[in-house]
Design a protein around this motif. Structure first.
Motif, PDB file in Angstrom:
ATOM      1  N   ASP A  43       4.669  71.693  99.764  1.00  0.00           N
ATOM      2  CA  ASP A  43       4.633  72.461 101.018  1.00  0.00           C
ATOM      3  C   ASP A  43       3.665  71.858 102.036  1.00  0.00           C
ATOM      4  N   ASN A  44       2.592  71.238 101.535  1.00  0.00           N
ATOM      5  CA  ASN A  44       1.541  70.751 102.429  1.00  0.00           C
ATOM      6  C   ASN A  44       1.638  69.271 102.767  1.00  0.00           C
ATOM      7  N   THR A  45       2.613  68.567 102.189  1.00  0.00           N
ATOM      8  CA  THR A  45       2.738  67.125 102.414  1.00  0.00           C
ATOM      9  C   THR A  45       3.856  66.828 103.405  1.00  0.00           C
ATOM     10  N   GLU A  46       3.577  65.982 104.370  1.00  0.00           N
ATOM     11  CA  GLU A  46       4.571  65.616 105.379  1.00  0.00           C
ATOM     12  C   GLU A  46       5.117  64.209 105.157  1.00  0.00           C
ATOM     13  N   ALA A  58       2.407  80.255 100.906  1.00  0.00           N
ATOM     14  CA  ALA A  58       3.026  80.346 102.227  1.00  0.00           C
ATOM     15  C   ALA A  58       3.763  79.063 102.560  1.00  0.00           C
ATOM     16  N   ASP A  59       4.959  79.222 103.087  1.00  0.00           N
ATOM     17  CA  ASP A  59       5.788  78.091 103.485  1.00  0.00           C
ATOM     18  C   ASP A  59       5.459  77.739 104.928  1.00  0.00           C
ATOM     19  N   THR A  60       5.523  76.475 105.254  1.00  0.00           N
ATOM     20  CA  THR A  60       5.280  76.041 106.628  1.00  0.00           C
ATOM     21  C   THR A  60       6.502  75.310 107.132  1.00  0.00           C
ATOM     22  N   THR A  61       7.094  75.787 108.192  1.00  0.00           N
ATOM     23  CA  THR A  61       8.275  75.159 108.770  1.00  0.00           C
ATOM     24  C   THR A  61       7.985  74.833 110.217  1.00  0.00           C
ATOM     25  N   TYR A 119      15.419  73.694  92.101  1.00  0.00           N
ATOM     26  CA  TYR A 119      16.220  74.455  91.148  1.00  0.00           C
ATOM     27  C   TYR A 119      17.474  73.663  90.769  1.00  0.00           C
ATOM     28  N   GLU A 120      17.480  73.150  89.558  1.00  0.00           N
ATOM     29  CA  GLU A 120      18.585  72.323  89.099  1.00  0.00           C
ATOM     30  C   GLU A 120      19.899  73.104  89.109  1.00  0.00           C
ATOM     31  N   GLY A 121      20.943  72.477  89.631  1.00  0.00           N
ATOM     32  CA  GLY A 121      22.251  73.112  89.649  1.00  0.00           C
ATOM     33  C   GLY A 121      22.539  73.908  90.905  1.00  0.00           C
ATOM     34  N   VAL A 122      21.543  74.095  91.773  1.00  0.00           N
ATOM     35  CA  VAL A 122      21.769  74.808  93.034  1.00  0.00           C
ATOM     36  C   VAL A 122      21.940  73.769  94.133  1.00  0.00           C
ATOM     37  N   HIS A 123      23.120  73.713  94.715  1.00  0.00           N
ATOM     38  CA  HIS A 123      23.421  72.733  95.759  1.00  0.00           C
ATOM     39  C   HIS A 123      23.992  73.477  96.968  1.00  0.00           C
ATOM     40  N   ILE A 124      23.153  73.815  97.900  1.00  0.00           N
ATOM     41  CA  ILE A 124      23.568  74.597  99.069  1.00  0.00           C
ATOM     42  C   ILE A 124      24.115  73.659 100.135  1.00  0.00           C
ATOM     43  N   GLN A 125      25.404  73.793 100.406  1.00  0.00           N
ATOM     44  CA  GLN A 125      26.078  72.979 101.417  1.00  0.00           C
ATOM     45  C   GLN A 125      26.560  73.807 102.601  1.00  0.00           C
ATOM     46  N   ASN A 126      26.659  75.116 102.404  1.00  0.00           N
ATOM     47  CA  ASN A 126      27.179  75.986 103.453  1.00  0.00           C
ATOM     48  C   ASN A 126      26.693  77.403 103.220  1.00  0.00           C
ATOM     49  N   PHE A 127      27.146  78.327 104.044  1.00  0.00           N
ATOM     50  CA  PHE A 127      26.777  79.730 103.892  1.00  0.00           C
ATOM     51  C   PHE A 127      27.896  80.541 103.240  1.00  0.00           C
ATOM     52  N   SER A 128      28.812  79.883 102.562  1.00  0.00           N
ATOM     53  CA  SER A 128      29.926  80.594 101.959  1.00  0.00           C
ATOM     54  C   SER A 128      30.047  80.292 100.467  1.00  0.00           C
ATOM     55  N   SER A 129      30.813  79.258 100.116  1.00  0.00           N
ATOM     56  CA  SER A 129      31.088  78.971  98.704  1.00  0.00           C
ATOM     57  C   SER A 129      29.832  78.630  97.908  1.00  0.00           C
ATOM     58  N   SER A 130      28.814  78.066  98.553  1.00  0.00           N
ATOM     59  CA  SER A 130      27.592  77.694  97.836  1.00  0.00           C
ATOM     60  C   SER A 130      26.843  78.907  97.285  1.00  0.00           C
ATOM     61  N   TRP A 131      27.188  80.092  97.768  1.00  0.00           N
ATOM     62  CA  TRP A 131      26.484  81.317  97.358  1.00  0.00           C
ATOM     63  C   TRP A 131      27.363  82.214  96.487  1.00  0.00           C
ATOM     64  N   GLY A 132      28.533  81.703  96.059  1.00  0.00           N
ATOM     65  CA  GLY A 132      29.537  82.536  95.416  1.00  0.00           C
ATOM     66  C   GLY A 132      29.167  83.138  94.075  1.00  0.00           C
ATOM     67  N   ASP A 133      28.319  82.470  93.283  1.00  0.00           N
ATOM     68  CA  ASP A 133      27.976  83.026  91.969  1.00  0.00           C
ATOM     69  C   ASP A 133      26.648  83.779  91.974  1.00  0.00           C
ATOM     70  N   TRP A 150      16.619  74.812 105.708  1.00  0.00           N
ATOM     71  CA  TRP A 150      15.488  75.518 105.105  1.00  0.00           C
ATOM     72  C   TRP A 150      15.859  76.044 103.720  1.00  0.00           C
ATOM     73  N   CYS A 151      17.035  76.660 103.604  1.00  0.00           N
ATOM     74  CA  CYS A 151      17.507  77.166 102.302  1.00  0.00           C
ATOM     75  C   CYS A 151      17.626  76.025 101.294  1.00  0.00           C
ATOM     76  N   ARG A 152      18.168  74.905 101.748  1.00  0.00           N
ATOM     77  CA  ARG A 152      18.344  73.751 100.858  1.00  0.00           C
ATOM     78  C   ARG A 152      16.989  73.222 100.383  1.00  0.00           C
ATOM     79  N   ALA A 153      16.019  73.156 101.287  1.00  0.00           N
ATOM     80  CA  ALA A 153      14.693  72.647 100.924  1.00  0.00           C
ATOM     81  C   ALA A 153      13.980  73.573  99.942  1.00  0.00           C
ATOM     82  N   LYS A 154      14.086  74.882 100.169  1.00  0.00           N
ATOM     83  CA  LYS A 154      13.398  75.839  99.298  1.00  0.00           C
ATOM     84  C   LYS A 154      14.006  75.899  97.895  1.00  0.00           C
ATOM     85  N   THR A 155      15.296  75.624  97.759  1.00  0.00           N
ATOM     86  CA  THR A 155      15.952  75.709  96.449  1.00  0.00           C
ATOM     87  C   THR A 155      16.129  74.347  95.804  1.00  0.00           C
ATOM     88  N   GLU A 156      15.626  73.301  96.444  1.00  0.00           N
ATOM     89  CA  GLU A 156      15.823  71.948  95.917  1.00  0.00           C
ATOM     90  C   GLU A 156      15.296  71.753  94.497  1.00  0.00           C
TER      91      GLU A 156
END
Length: 262
Positions: free
Chosen positions: A38-41, A130-133, A162-176, A154-160
């Protein structure tokens, strides 16, 4: 001078403050690595921290699997010593849990009724720090597409982690429901055990994520688990609206810090 991050041996302080891959690998505390991320740029340093975090989570997952195998063996031995009945039951039960999910012959996809336990774990603890964006999605450029893409990133970065979670959109990526759980777990790691979630139980995953977000973040339940499981895939507008609200609640609680535009 040398410093000693929590969970790891002393490491040398370089002028840039960056650590080598060996020093990062020696850190055994997820919270420390998450705070560093979170603190490294610096791009290269972030890449090395992510790799160290993934390796640490894999080690913990493998250790849990070994412990689970030992417990299964103990139960089988206990069953055999009592005449075999209990041992047979445990063996059958565990075997059914470890079967591959049945496949729908028409679509070739796993059946949603399968009960295979979820092993795509990100560990039981992530950093609640705390997250910094750079900017808040709600205060970014007025272009809706830009705001949507920023929130998706932001969603992709926060869940990166987590193995097996690949957020590509706001629809099918959240289906399960797993992506919702991963995002909530990132900010509230003590709320539930992520590693035992079942991707073939979407309703339970939706409900767990929404209940936890409402209880700990004050996020209103704008989505209904029963409605979501009836859909072929979630409506992206509904998911997008919910994530916006969850983000706003995190900002209000100080868990996400935003830099105001000048």
């Amino acid at each position: 001078m040398e410093s000693k991050p929590d969970g790891g041996p002393a490491v040398s302080n370089s002028p840039s403050g960056s650590l080598t891959s060996q020093e990062l690998a020696a850190i055994e505390d997820e919270e420390v690595l998450n705070k560093m991320l979170d603190n490294t740029e610096d791009f290269e340093q972030r890449r090395m921290i992510r790799a160290a975090l993934r390796d640490l989570l894999k080690k913990k997952r493998d250790k849990r699997e070994q412990e689970r195998g030992s417990r299964q063996q103990d139960l089988r031995q206990q069953g055999l010593s009592k005449g075999g009945t209990a041992g047979g039951f445990v063996s059958v039960g565990r075997a059914s849990m470890n079967q591959q999910p049945p496949t729908n012959k028409a679509s070739g996809q796993p059946s949603p009724s399968a009960s295979t336990p979820f092993n795509r774990t990100a560990g039981s603890k992530a950093s609640p720090a705390a997250d910094t964006t750079p900017t808040s999605p709600s205060s970014a450029a007025p272009n809706v597409k830009n705001v949507k893409q920023m929130l998706l990133d932001w969603c992709r970065a926060k869940t990166e982690p987590y193995e097996g979670v690949h957020i590509q959109n706001f629809s099918s990526s959240w289906g399960d429901g797993i992506a919702f759980c991963a995002l909530v777990h990132r900010f509230f790691p003590d709320a539930f055990e992520y590693s035992i979630l079942n991707p073939y139980a979407p309703r339970e995953n939706f409900q767990l994520a929404f209940d936890t977000a409402e209880r700990l973040a004050g996020c209103p339940p704008l989505l209904d688990a029963d409605d979501l499981v009836r859909m072929k895939e979630p409506d992206w507008k509904c998911v997008y609206t919910y994530i916006q609200e969850f983000y706003r609640c995190l900002v209000e609680k100080g868990l996400v810090k935003t830099k105001k535009r000048t």
